[in-house]
Motif scaffolding. Structure first.
Motif, short mmCIF file in Angstrom:
data_model
loop_
_atom_site.label_atom_id
_atom_site.label_comp_id
_atom_site.label_asym_id
_atom_site.label_seq_id
_atom_site.Cartn_x
_atom_site.Cartn_y
_atom_site.Cartn_z
N GLY A 44 0.81 -1.22 0.00
CA GLY A 44 0.00 0.00 0.00
C GLY A 44 0.84 1.27 0.00
N PRO A 45 0.40 2.27 0.75
CA PRO A 45 1.12 3.55 0.75
C PRO A 45 2.37 3.54 1.62
N TYR A 46 2.67 2.40 2.24
CA TYR A 46 3.79 2.34 3.18
C TYR A 46 5.14 2.18 2.51
N VAL A 47 5.15 2.03 1.21
CA VAL A 47 6.40 1.97 0.47
C VAL A 47 6.40 3.12 -0.54
N HIS A 48 7.53 3.79 -0.63
CA HIS A 48 7.69 4.91 -1.57
C HIS A 48 8.42 4.35 -2.79
N ILE A 49 7.77 4.34 -3.94
CA ILE A 49 8.31 3.72 -5.14
C ILE A 49 8.72 4.79 -6.14
N VAL A 50 10.01 4.73 -6.53
CA VAL A 50 10.58 5.72 -7.43
C VAL A 50 11.05 5.02 -8.71
N ALA A 51 10.54 5.45 -9.84
CA ALA A 51 11.04 4.96 -11.13
C ALA A 51 12.38 5.63 -11.37
N LEU A 52 13.42 4.82 -11.52
CA LEU A 52 14.76 5.34 -11.81
C LEU A 52 15.16 4.73 -13.14
N THR A 53 15.00 5.51 -14.21
CA THR A 53 15.07 4.97 -15.56
C THR A 53 15.59 6.00 -16.55
N ALA A 54 16.06 5.51 -17.67
CA ALA A 54 16.50 6.40 -18.74
C ALA A 54 15.31 6.93 -19.55
N TRP A 55 14.16 6.32 -19.38
CA TRP A 55 12.97 6.71 -20.14
C TRP A 55 12.26 7.86 -19.44
N SER A 56 11.99 8.94 -20.21
CA SER A 56 11.29 10.08 -19.60
C SER A 56 10.32 10.76 -20.55
N ASP A 57 9.88 10.04 -21.57
CA ASP A 57 8.92 10.61 -22.50
C ASP A 57 7.53 10.67 -21.85
N ALA A 58 6.62 11.38 -22.48
CA ALA A 58 5.28 11.58 -21.92
C ALA A 58 4.53 10.26 -21.71
N ALA A 59 4.65 9.32 -22.64
CA ALA A 59 3.96 8.03 -22.49
C ALA A 59 4.49 7.27 -21.28
N THR A 60 5.81 7.31 -21.08
CA THR A 60 6.40 6.64 -19.92
C THR A 60 5.91 7.28 -18.63
N LEU A 61 5.91 8.60 -18.58
CA LEU A 61 5.46 9.29 -17.37
C LEU A 61 4.00 8.94 -17.04
N ALA A 62 3.17 8.81 -18.05
CA ALA A 62 1.78 8.43 -17.83
C ALA A 62 1.69 6.99 -17.29
N LYS A 63 2.48 6.08 -17.85
CA LYS A 63 2.48 4.69 -17.38
C LYS A 63 3.04 4.58 -15.96
N VAL A 64 4.03 5.39 -15.64
CA VAL A 64 4.60 5.41 -14.29
C VAL A 64 3.51 5.82 -13.29
N ASP A 65 2.78 6.86 -13.62
CA ASP A 65 1.70 7.33 -12.75
C ASP A 65 0.62 6.25 -12.59
N GLU A 66 0.23 5.64 -13.70
CA GLU A 66 -0.83 4.62 -13.68
C GLU A 66 -0.40 3.38 -12.89
N ALA A 67 0.87 3.06 -12.88
CA ALA A 67 1.36 1.85 -12.19
C ALA A 67 1.50 2.06 -10.68
N GLY A 68 1.36 3.29 -10.22
CA GLY A 68 1.39 3.53 -8.78
C GLY A 68 2.72 4.02 -8.22
N PHE A 69 3.61 4.46 -9.09
CA PHE A 69 4.86 5.03 -8.61
C PHE A 69 4.57 6.35 -7.89
N ASP A 70 5.42 6.70 -6.94
CA ASP A 70 5.31 7.98 -6.26
C ASP A 70 6.11 9.08 -6.95
N ARG A 71 7.12 8.65 -7.70
CA ARG A 71 8.04 9.63 -8.29
C ARG A 71 8.74 9.02 -9.50
#
Length: 127
Positions: free
Chosen positions: A76-103
């Motif tokens: 749940g919200p007890y883990v802070h999940i950060v995508a650390l990746t070379a990908w930073s296009d708009a589609a990736t950012l939308a998928k990161v948000d949808e998957a539940g990443f915090d940052r």
């Protein structure tokens, strides 16, 4: 009262990248665990709940999106999940948000930023 160091997971199929970040964070005093694929990360989190996870997206097998969803479902919200990746296009950012990443952080990232994210994500905890 003594606080235990935050438990940090570094998950990346690039062993060198994962190991370097892990060693630097250990030097900074964090309790760091490394996984080199998504399956290993989920198994590790089932036994040792993480506080913060730095998670690559483009891994074979279970990608970072699937791992984030599994971690979010389990912790749940007890883990802070950060995508650390070379990908930073708009589609990736939308998928990161949808998957539940915090940052999202683009590689290469500044160590001060990584440490600040860890500090900001830590609620008051007891050892």
């Amino acid at each position: 009262m003594t606080l235990s160091p935050p438990r940090i997971f570094v998950v990346d199929d690039n062993h060198d990248s994962a190991d370097i970040l892990a060693e630097i964070l250990r030097f900074k005093g964090f309790d760091v665990h490394v996984a080199y694929d998504g399956t290993q990360a989920i198994a590790m989190a089932n036994g040792i709940p993480p506080d913060v996870v730095f998670l690559d997206l483009g891994m074979p097998g279970l990608d970072g999106y699937a791992v984030a969803r599994a971690l979010r479902a389990r912790h749940g919200p007890y883990v802070h999940i950060v995508a650390l990746t070379a990908w930073s296009d708009a589609a990736t950012l939308a998928k990161v948000d949808e998957a539940g990443f915090d940052r999202h952080l683009a590689k290469p990232s500044n160590l001060d930023t990584i440490v600040a994210i860890i500090a900001a994500s830590m609620p008051a905890r007891r050892a």
